[in-house]
Design an enzyme around this catalytic site. Structure first.
Site, mmCIF file in Angstrom:
data_model
loop_
_atom_site.group_PDB
_atom_site.id
_atom_site.type_symbol
_atom_site.label_atom_id
_atom_site.label_comp_id
_atom_site.label_asym_id
_atom_site.label_seq_id
_atom_site.Cartn_x
_atom_site.Cartn_y
_atom_site.Cartn_z
ATOM 1 N N HIS A 1 -6.875 1.322 -7.159
ATOM 2 C CA HIS A 1 -7.176 0.435 -6.031
ATOM 3 C C HIS A 1 -7.919 -0.781 -6.596
ATOM 4 C CE1 HIS A 1 -7.631 -0.981 -2.105
ATOM 5 N NE2 HIS A 1 -8.317 -0.011 -1.536
ATOM 6 N N ARG B 1 0.884 -1.168 0.000
ATOM 7 C CA ARG B 1 0.000 0.000 0.000
ATOM 8 C C ARG B 1 0.917 1.211 0.000
ATOM 9 N NH1 ARG B 1 -5.433 0.497 1.597
ATOM 10 N NH2 ARG B 1 -6.076 2.455 2.563
ATOM 11 N N GLN C 1 -10.276 -3.002 -4.409
ATOM 12 C CA GLN C 1 -11.574 -2.386 -4.144
ATOM 13 C C GLN C 1 -12.499 -2.533 -5.341
ATOM 14 O OE1 GLN C 1 -12.741 -0.728 -1.193
ATOM 15 N NE2 GLN C 1 -14.633 -1.025 -2.351
#
Length: 313
Positions: free
Chosen positions: A138, A111, A141
């Site tokens: 991302h 991350r 997600q």
């Protein structure tokens, strides 16, 4: 349809590198794993003896816990660290770190503040590198978002999604990518200063192939008739110095009851979380009957499992 062997050993840095069939495979596997989860099959040993290293430069709740839980439920051992706990914090290069940990672990989830850090890590690590969030994308997600929409709309094709707010952030980018791959209409509704025009141009080939449509607008009236209204925080991590300006610019793009009425009763509300209640979304929306944010958050577990199994099994 793609099989699991085709994905083994791949990096998961951007969904741009994945075909429509590969994304559908991951979503089908996620759905199967979720079904098994609710039948009591929460744990199995498919990745027993494997190790996942998680390097997080930014704070995290959903990504950290879902990856850790997913890996643990698959039999993996997880090592969590931030750069200050590694020699990265004392100036060791990403390349040197990648070369070393590559010999210890089976996968790396990172991350990072800069997407280029993931590219550098993947260049020098042979094991799969997983994007656990960067400034550009991302993809973990996005996969959970697609699974959620599939569940609530009973289809993956022909969906219409409105993203309202900062149209040039990592969540909007990832929504555009997966929408382009799956043939969706993605409406980015944002102040002109934050339009993702250049990013949208990168998806021209995919949209032409799948029939997807990326629409960019500054008019909140364009939420009408969509299947989902999606928003994210106005001030992402690393942008704190712009906070006051951003709050002023995005004020008229708040997702509230009035905006959801424009979208229509069929529209669900989505948010990647954490939410800044009272800013990008009001309490009555995020806690209301159209909200699917908690299902969306839970799906991070099942899609994380699918990614880990596909890259490592």
């Amino acid at each position: 349809m793609t099989n699991v062997r085709a994905l083994k050993g791949r990096d998961y840095i951007t969904l741009m590198d994945y075909t429509t069939d590969e994304i559908k495979y991951l979503l089908n596997l996620s759905r199967d794993l979720k079904s098994r989860y609710y039948q009591g099959e929460r744990y199995n040993d498919i990745l027993r003896g494997r190790t996942l290293l998680m390097i997080f430069e930014k704070p995290s709740t959903r990504t950290r816990v879902s990856l850790d839980a997913a890996a643990t439920q698959l039999g993996m051992h997880v090592i969590y660290s931030n750069p200050q706990e590694l020699q990265l914090g004392r100036g060791e290069t990403i390349a040197d770190t990648a070369r070393v940990v590559d010999r210890f672990v089976d996968a790396i989830a990172a991350r990072v503040y800069k997407h280029e850090s993931l590219i550098e890590m993947a260049k020098y690590a042979v094991v799969p590198v997983i994007n656990a969030l960067s400034d550009k994308e991302h993809p973990l997600q996005a996969l959970a978002d697609a699974l959620t929409l599939w569940e609530v709309r009973s289809r993956l094709e022909g969906l219409r999604i409105a993203f309202v707010g900062d149209g040039d952030n990592n969540i909007a980018h990832s929504l555009m990518i997966i929408g382009a791959k799956l043939g969706w209409e993605v409406r980015i509704i944002s102040p002109r200063k934050y339009w993702p025009t250049k990013f949208a141009e990168l998806l021209t080939e995919d949209t032409r192939r799948t029939g997807a449509n990326i629409m960019i607008s500054d008019n909140t009236e364009d939420v009408r008739g969509v299947d989902a209204v999606y928003t994210d925080v106005w001030v992402s991590m690393g942008m704190e110095t712009e906070a006051e300006e951003r709050k002023k610019v995005f004020r008229s793009y708040q997702v509230n009851a009035e905006l959801m009425r424009k979208a229509g009763p069929q529209a669900v509300f989505m948010h990647c979380l954490p939410a800044h209640r009272g800013e990008e979304v009001t309490d009555d929306v995020i806690d209301g009957p159209q909200s699917v944010v908690w299902d969306q958050a839970e799906n991070r577990l099942h899609t994380a499992k699918a990614v880990l199994i596909s890259l490592l099994a």
